[in-house]
Write an enzyme that holds these catalytic residues in place. Structure first.
Site, PDB file in Angstrom:
ATOM      1  N   LYS A 157       0.604  -1.367   0.042  1.00 55.77           N
ATOM      2  CA  LYS A 157       0.048  -0.166  -0.142  1.00 55.77           C
ATOM      3  C   LYS A 157       0.881   1.341   0.248  1.00 55.77           C
ATOM      4  CE  LYS A 157      -1.824   2.927   2.637  1.00 55.77           C
ATOM      5  NZ  LYS A 157      -1.908   4.032   1.723  1.00 55.77           N
ATOM      6  N   GLU A 230       9.553   1.850  10.811  1.00 54.09           N
ATOM      7  CA  GLU A 230      10.458   2.202  10.387  1.00 54.09           C
ATOM      8  C   GLU A 230       9.606   4.132  10.476  1.00 54.09           C
ATOM      9  OE1 GLU A 230      13.772   2.152  10.085  1.00 54.09           O
ATOM     10  OE2 GLU A 230      13.474  -0.349   9.388  1.00 54.09           O
ATOM     11  N   CYS A 264      13.697  11.180   6.090  1.00 52.97           N
ATOM     12  CA  CYS A 264      13.461  10.578   7.485  1.00 52.97           C
ATOM     13  C   CYS A 264      14.912  10.622   8.495  1.00 52.97           C
ATOM     14  CB  CYS A 264      12.919   9.291   7.862  1.00 52.97           C
ATOM     15  SG  CYS A 264      13.763   7.707   7.614  1.00 52.97           S
ATOM     16  N   GLU A 360      10.416  16.544  14.833  1.00 57.22           N
ATOM     17  CA  GLU A 360      10.044  16.678  13.666  1.00 57.22           C
ATOM     18  C   GLU A 360       9.760  17.608  12.508  1.00 57.22           C
ATOM     19  OE1 GLU A 360       8.991  13.312  10.446  1.00 57.22           O
ATOM     20  OE2 GLU A 360      10.799  13.006  10.839  1.00 57.22           O
TER      21      GLU A 360
HETATM   22  P1  NAD Z   1       2.374   8.800   6.890  1.00 56.23           P
HETATM   23  O1  NAD Z   1       2.395   8.128   8.451  1.00 56.23           O
HETATM   24  O2  NAD Z   1       1.215   9.694   7.392  1.00 56.23           O
HETATM   25  O3  NAD Z   1       1.715   7.785   5.842  1.00 56.23           O
HETATM   26  C1  NAD Z   1       2.513   6.587   5.910  1.00 56.23           C
HETATM   27  C2  NAD Z   1       2.160   5.504   5.255  1.00 56.23           C
HETATM   28  O4  NAD Z   1       1.524   5.260   6.525  1.00 56.23           O
HETATM   29  C3  NAD Z   1       0.913   5.374   4.348  1.00 56.23           C
HETATM   30  O5  NAD Z   1       0.421   5.006   3.035  1.00 56.23           O
HETATM   31  C4  NAD Z   1      -0.187   6.271   4.643  1.00 56.23           C
HETATM   32  O6  NAD Z   1      -1.660   5.842   4.285  1.00 56.23           O
HETATM   33  C5  NAD Z   1      -0.344   5.183   5.851  1.00 56.23           C
HETATM   34  N1  NAD Z   1      -0.889   5.803   7.137  1.00 56.23           N
HETATM   35  C6  NAD Z   1      -1.518   6.301   7.669  1.00 56.23           C
HETATM   36  N2  NAD Z   1      -2.548   6.132   8.599  1.00 56.23           N
HETATM   37  C7  NAD Z   1      -2.697   4.419   8.327  1.00 56.23           C
HETATM   38  C8  NAD Z   1      -3.147   3.697   9.303  1.00 56.23           C
HETATM   39  N3  NAD Z   1      -3.966   4.704  10.484  1.00 56.23           N
HETATM   40  N4  NAD Z   1      -2.762   2.520   9.459  1.00 56.23           N
HETATM   41  C9  NAD Z   1      -2.133   2.279   8.291  1.00 56.23           C
HETATM   42  N5  NAD Z   1      -1.540   2.961   7.684  1.00 56.23           N
HETATM   43  C10 NAD Z   1      -1.976   4.195   7.503  1.00 56.23           C
HETATM   44  O7  NAD Z   1       3.509   9.314   6.490  1.00 56.23           O
HETATM   45  P2  NAD Z   1       3.804  10.177   5.142  1.00 56.23           P
HETATM   46  O8  NAD Z   1       3.837  11.552   5.904  1.00 56.23           O
HETATM   47  O9  NAD Z   1       4.302   9.060   4.280  1.00 56.23           O
HETATM   48  O10 NAD Z   1       5.651   9.803   5.465  1.00 56.23           O
HETATM   49  C11 NAD Z   1       6.788  10.718   5.855  1.00 56.23           C
HETATM   50  C12 NAD Z   1       6.874  10.093   7.688  1.00 56.23           C
HETATM   51  O11 NAD Z   1       7.610   8.795   7.525  1.00 56.23           O
HETATM   52  C13 NAD Z   1       7.873  11.095   8.288  1.00 56.23           C
HETATM   53  O12 NAD Z   1       7.753  10.509   9.554  1.00 56.23           O
HETATM   54  C14 NAD Z   1       9.110  10.408   8.395  1.00 56.23           C
HETATM   55  O13 NAD Z   1      10.317  10.590   8.871  1.00 56.23           O
HETATM   56  C15 NAD Z   1       8.361   9.069   8.304  1.00 56.23           C
HETATM   57  N6  NAD Z   1      10.107   8.143   6.940  1.00 56.23           N
HETATM   58  C16 NAD Z   1      10.476   6.927   8.026  1.00 56.23           C
HETATM   59  C17 NAD Z   1      11.219   6.268   7.168  1.00 56.23           C
HETATM   60  C18 NAD Z   1      12.368   5.266   7.902  1.00 56.23           C
HETATM   61  O14 NAD Z   1      12.318   4.583   7.370  1.00 56.23           O
HETATM   62  N7  NAD Z   1      11.872   4.835   9.560  1.00 56.23           N
HETATM   63  C19 NAD Z   1      11.806   6.722   5.973  1.00 56.23           C
HETATM   64  C20 NAD Z   1      10.410   7.447   5.423  1.00 56.23           C
HETATM   65  C21 NAD Z   1       9.846   8.064   5.944  1.00 56.23           C
END
Ligand code: NAD
Length: 515
Positions: A157, A230, A264, A360
């Site tokens: 997804k 992550e 991230c 962040e």
């Molecule tokens: P997000 O949490 O808004 O979304 C990430 C994914 O989760 C999307 O596919 C979203 O649709 C899904 N999602 C949202 N709510 C959900 C739920 N309740 N249940 C299941 N899935 C759900 O994050 P984003 O804005 O897409 O990405 C940015 C964030 O990701 C930042 O905080 C960044 O630091 C983090 N990030 C972490 C890493 C790592 O490897 N640690 C890498 C990249 C990004």
């Protein structure tokens, strides 16, 4: 003419869809069927699929890069250097190493010399991969490829902001020869992700924000579905008095502004020891002031993804300025290819009362703080609920080792920034609010496997000494044996310590004397 991965009509139509719970359930059912065949495919064959995916990625690179740029506003260099390179590296690493990482291993049986103990790594079943928008290729393809290498079927997804990149990943895996239904893509927002978590898949590999990660873990607890999380970061960057300041300044600028700060493991806060602060700051400002922001191939910095992200950046900037921070570079909104964005911005006079040093930001803000010495830098670096990655710039080995050991962080880069993610053999992941579990390296592959421990009798005698009826001499003989093996040599009283002070312990938070 090169055939495309998916037609523009399909991409448009499906990118707008929010898959329902029923759609997710059907996808899982199909994936289970595909898994029944794939789990028995030898690892050498699985490795061939990974190499074929890599070939497809190279063949269709331009198409994927164009879609990533369209969906995120990133610049072409970032799409190729940070995403495509690491994707190819991860595919190559697991294609070459999956067999040795997952091979059955014997363990030392200890006293039980009549037994053989060994560990088997088996596929888990169907893995749900939920990915973010900021690196829509590598953060989706990486975990999908890892899950396949371990013998699983996968449902991806992608982020609701990058569904087309996700669909292209599915398409290139199909073109690489993956069996039908082995890798499926479902599009949608958070609720679709939650439906996937609740669908009975065998593991969730989630990359995203702390807020969504917590929601994933809550939902996964109902079915005890294991999760790898992550999550976000607030990565510190420490500049010591003997650092190579030219390298450190360039690293800080790249670490803070690549992908427009939406990484991230971006450099989100810098601590500079006072002796080199002025020189370092001058270098950073002169580098940052020369950056080109836009959508052209020659541009250094791209766009902020959407208005919601810009709002967070604005809030952190306004809060910092209100509390006394000085903007010495950037600080204004700018339009990047139709997306309202923020200029690369350098902030001085910052402290830990400010959101920009604690939350962040995920945007192009580079706050720099002067510190007394390396000890203060370490204390402030660890003053955070996050622990994803950290950077140290120094020459003195003792200082480097002390900082590496002291940092509360899943990953550390020494005289470098963010690069740990580019080494596919190095496990990557966080501590604290940055999550748990690992991607990359042997640990990342084993996250996608079921570890089965087997103890096997070697000689086939008709009974063991401890089986019933139990011989009356056994307990005494075992006690004597243990004494001979393990009893400490000293006859010191063990109710007092070596200073003669009574030894105490806690029961129900109350201190009691031992002995
Ligand atoms: P997000 O949490 O808004 O979304 C990430 C994914 O989760 C999307 O596919 C979203 O649709 C899904 N999602 C949202 N709510 C959900 C739920 N309740 N249940 C299941 N899935 C759900 O994050 P984003 O804005 O897409 O990405 C940015 C964030 O990701 C930042 O905080 C960044 O630091 C983090 N990030 C972490 C890493 C790592 O490897 N640690 C890498 C990249 C990004």
């Amino acid at each position: 003419m090169m055939s495309s991965l998916l037609s523009p009509q399909i991409l448009e139509e499906f990118s707008k869809e929010d898959s329902s719970e029923d759609t997710v359930a059907s996808a899982v059912k199909v994936a289970r069927n595909a898994y029944e065949h794939w789990k028995d495919v030898p690892i050498t064959e699985r490795s061939k699929l990974l190499r074929a995916i890599r070939s497809q990625l190279l063949r269709h690179m331009d198409e994927i890069v164009d879609i990533m740029i369209e969906e995120t506003g990133k610049v072409v260099t970032e799409a190729v250097v940070s995403e495509a390179v690491v994707s190819c590296e991860v595919l190559s690493y697991y294609a070459s190493n999956a067999a040795s990482i997952l091979k059955t291993r014997s363990v030392y049986p200890g006293l039980l010399i009549n037994k053989r103990g060994y560990k088997r790594y088996e596929p888990l079943g169907v893995i749900g991969v939920i990915s973010p928008w900021n690196y829509p290729l590598v953060l989706a393809l990486g975990p999908v490829a890892t899950a396949l290498a371990a013998g699983n079927a996968v449902i991806l997804k992608p982020s609701e902001y990058t569904p087309k990149t996700g669909m292209l990943i599915g398409s290139l895996i199909a073109k690489a020869g993956a069996p039908e239904g082995l890798v499926q893509v479902i599009t949608g927002h958070g609720p679709t992700g939650e439906a996937l978590v609740r669908s009975g898949v065998d593991k969730i590999a989630f990359t995203g924000s702390v807020r969504s990660g917590k929601a994933v873990m809550r939902a996964a607890s109902d079915t005890l579905t294991p999760v790898v999380l992550e999550l976000g970061g607030k990565d510190p960057f420490i500049v010591c008095r003997d650092a190579n300041l030219d390298r450190a300044a360039r690293a800080a600028v790249w670490g803070a502004f690549t992908n427009c700060g939406q990484t991230c493991m971006a450099t989100e806060r810098v601590y500079v020891v006072k002796e080199v602060y002025d020189v370092f700051v001058d270098k950073v400002i002169s580098l940052a002031a020369k950056l080109h922001q836009g959508t052209a191939p020659s541009d250094d910095v791209g766009a902020v993804i959407h208005k919601g992200q810009l709002d967070i950046i604005d809030r952190h900037l306004a809060d910092a300025v209100e509390r006394g921070a000085k903007v010495v570079c950037g600080g204004e909104h700018v339009d990047v290819g139709g997306r309202p964005s923020m200029e690369p911005t350098v902030l001085l006079e910052v402290d830990h009362s400010m959101a920009v040093m604690r939350e962040e930001t995920f945007g192009p803000l580079l706050p720099i703080m002067k510190v007394e010495d390396e000890d203060e830098a370490l204390r402030l670096a660890n003053d955070s609920q996050y622990g994803l990655n950290a950077s140290i710039f120094a020459k003195d080995r003792r200082v480097i080792d002390k900082l590496v050991a002291g940092l509360h962080s899943g990953n550390v880069c020494v005289n470098d920034v963010m690069i740990s993610y580019g080494i596919p053999a190095l496990p990557f992941g966080g501590i604290g609010d940055s999550g748990f579990g690992r991607s990359h390296g042997p640990e990342g592959l084993r996250e996608m496997a079921h570890l089965k421990s087997v103890a096997e009798d070697r000689f086939g005698f008709s009974r063991e000494p401890s089986w019933m009826p139990v011989p009356t001499w056994l307990a005494k003989a075992v006690k004597t044996g243990l004494d001979l093996l393990y009893r400490p040599g000293s006859d010191r009283q063990d109710s007092v310590d070596r200073n003669g002070t009574p030894i105490r312990m806690y029961i129900n938070s109350k201190e009691v004397e031992v002995g």
